[in-house]
Enzyme design. Sequence first.
Site, PDB file in Angstrom:
ATOM      1  N   GLY A  17       0.866  -1.223   0.053  1.00  0.00           N
ATOM      2  CA  GLY A  17      -0.088   0.207   0.218  1.00  0.00           C
ATOM      3  C   GLY A  17       0.750   1.160   0.054  1.00  0.00           C
ATOM      4  O   GLY A  17       0.732   2.265  -0.775  1.00  0.00           O
ATOM      5  N   TYR A 137      -5.488 -18.745   4.630  1.00  0.00           N
ATOM      6  CA  TYR A 137      -5.060 -17.508   4.050  1.00  0.00           C
ATOM      7  C   TYR A 137      -5.091 -17.715   2.518  1.00  0.00           C
ATOM      8  O   TYR A 137      -6.157 -16.635   1.789  1.00  0.00           O
ATOM      9  CB  TYR A 137      -3.518 -17.138   4.284  1.00  0.00           C
ATOM     10  CG  TYR A 137      -3.413 -15.782   3.599  1.00  0.00           C
ATOM     11  CD1 TYR A 137      -3.654 -14.532   3.995  1.00  0.00           C
ATOM     12  CD2 TYR A 137      -2.250 -15.749   2.266  1.00  0.00           C
ATOM     13  CE1 TYR A 137      -3.292 -13.228   3.468  1.00  0.00           C
ATOM     14  CE2 TYR A 137      -1.965 -14.544   1.792  1.00  0.00           C
ATOM     15  CZ  TYR A 137      -2.513 -13.364   2.425  1.00  0.00           C
ATOM     16  OH  TYR A 137      -1.999 -12.196   1.413  1.00  0.00           O
ATOM     17  N   PRO A 164      -0.129 -10.984  -6.729  1.00  0.00           N
ATOM     18  CA  PRO A 164       1.415 -11.016  -6.625  1.00  0.00           C
ATOM     19  C   PRO A 164       2.385 -12.289  -6.071  1.00  0.00           C
ATOM     20  O   PRO A 164       1.783 -12.979  -5.309  1.00  0.00           O
ATOM     21  CB  PRO A 164       1.800  -9.762  -5.596  1.00  0.00           C
ATOM     22  CG  PRO A 164       0.423  -9.729  -4.867  1.00  0.00           C
ATOM     23  CD  PRO A 164      -0.519 -10.515  -5.777  1.00  0.00           C
ATOM     24  N   THR A 165       3.351 -12.520  -6.598  1.00  0.00           N
ATOM     25  CA  THR A 165       4.187 -13.514  -6.043  1.00  0.00           C
ATOM     26  C   THR A 165       4.947 -12.775  -4.651  1.00  0.00           C
ATOM     27  O   THR A 165       4.428 -11.863  -4.056  1.00  0.00           O
ATOM     28  CB  THR A 165       5.520 -13.935  -7.062  1.00  0.00           C
ATOM     29  OG1 THR A 165       6.334 -15.024  -6.658  1.00  0.00           O
ATOM     30  CG2 THR A 165       6.424 -12.469  -7.051  1.00  0.00           C
ATOM     31  N   TRP A 241      14.672 -22.138   9.219  1.00  0.00           N
ATOM     32  CA  TRP A 241      13.686 -23.129   9.301  1.00  0.00           C
ATOM     33  C   TRP A 241      13.803 -23.936   7.946  1.00  0.00           C
ATOM     34  O   TRP A 241      14.142 -23.254   6.850  1.00  0.00           O
ATOM     35  CB  TRP A 241      12.327 -22.487   9.329  1.00  0.00           C
ATOM     36  CG  TRP A 241      11.736 -22.440  10.727  1.00  0.00           C
ATOM     37  CD1 TRP A 241      12.624 -21.849  11.755  1.00  0.00           C
ATOM     38  CD2 TRP A 241      10.394 -22.511  11.237  1.00  0.00           C
ATOM     39  NE1 TRP A 241      11.697 -21.673  12.892  1.00  0.00           N
ATOM     40  CE2 TRP A 241      10.452 -22.198  12.606  1.00  0.00           C
ATOM     41  CE3 TRP A 241       9.021 -22.484  10.489  1.00  0.00           C
ATOM     42  CZ2 TRP A 241       9.439 -21.986  13.165  1.00  0.00           C
ATOM     43  CZ3 TRP A 241       8.162 -22.679  11.274  1.00  0.00           C
ATOM     44  CH2 TRP A 241       8.190 -22.588  12.598  1.00  0.00           C
TER      45      TRP A 241
END
Length: 359
Positions: A17, A137, A164-165, A241
């Site tokens: 944004g 999500y 978007p990626t 991770w």
Amino acid sequence: MEKNAKIYVAGHHGLVGSAIWKNLQEKGYNNLVGRTHKELDLLDSIAVRHFFDEEQPEYVFLAAAFVGGIMANSIYRADFIYKNLQIQQNVIGESFRHGVKKLLFLGSTCIYPRDAEQPMKEDVLLTSPLEYTNEPYAIAKIAGLKMCESFNLQYGTNYIAVMPTNLYGPNDNFDLERSHVLPAMIRKIHLAHCLKNEYWEIIRKDLNLRPIEGIDGTSSKEDILNILQKYGICETEITLWGTGTPLREFLWSEEMADASVFVMEHVDFKDTYKEDERDIRNCHINIGTGKEITIRQLADLIIKTIGYNGTLTFDNSKPDGTMRKLTDPSKLHALGWHHKIDIEEGVNKMYKWYLGQLS
């Protein structure tokens, strides 16, 4: 869009944004409207309706969302589906009630199936199961794009959904529990570099700007070391991770903003599907680079950029998430937009921006 048209950017302080806001200003749009979360809670349907009643925006960029990385997606599953569905319902619904001329809905490429054929075209949506870790999500974002598509088909509106990626750039979220992979890695490796070189003044500045679980720059060294160790940051080693083998595609957020404004200026709903299609679906548009890098290669790139000379290890007891998630941006290319900033340049720009926040 007319230069003096009233344009509402929902989420104008967030990663995308804020970049859209900046891009619109640079292109001469002079009647922008934004509200912080404190000023307008997009989960509050009454507050959103009052906002639209008062401001009467002509164009809307829906860049507000509840987002996070693999850790957050695993922990806050209810929040990810509930909050995003509610935001979308309120903003898209009020846009329709108030006759908004055009709306851009920002989704995510996590909408695509876990085992989708690579690179992923728009038409692989809903062809097989989603990745478990980000399923809530993804379902919310699928609902959002279908809402746009359905309003267009039933009521003749002009709502465009873009997917978007993985994004990164200025104003990104560097919270170690909730951030996406690239900003989390930059912060972790930066802190490990500072720890190894005993740059305690910089570490304390970092924690004052972005405390970790209540630990800030005024905390004791022992407390700071303990909280950093919890997130895999030690004096001689950084632990990330997963296995490091998943492939990811990354797009600089300011380029995402440029693509978004381009779509609002030059693309209508009728341009997103073929006229002779019997069933009109998959009208959303991928926004990406069509290029990918492994998580380990990304970590090595960030290590090189920062100058860290400690040990990198991966904790393969932790989830990897989707193993590959590469977009096919050919639909966007055909509409006239291409990216320019590749990952090597982007990581360098990102780290310089991060350091600038600490000065």
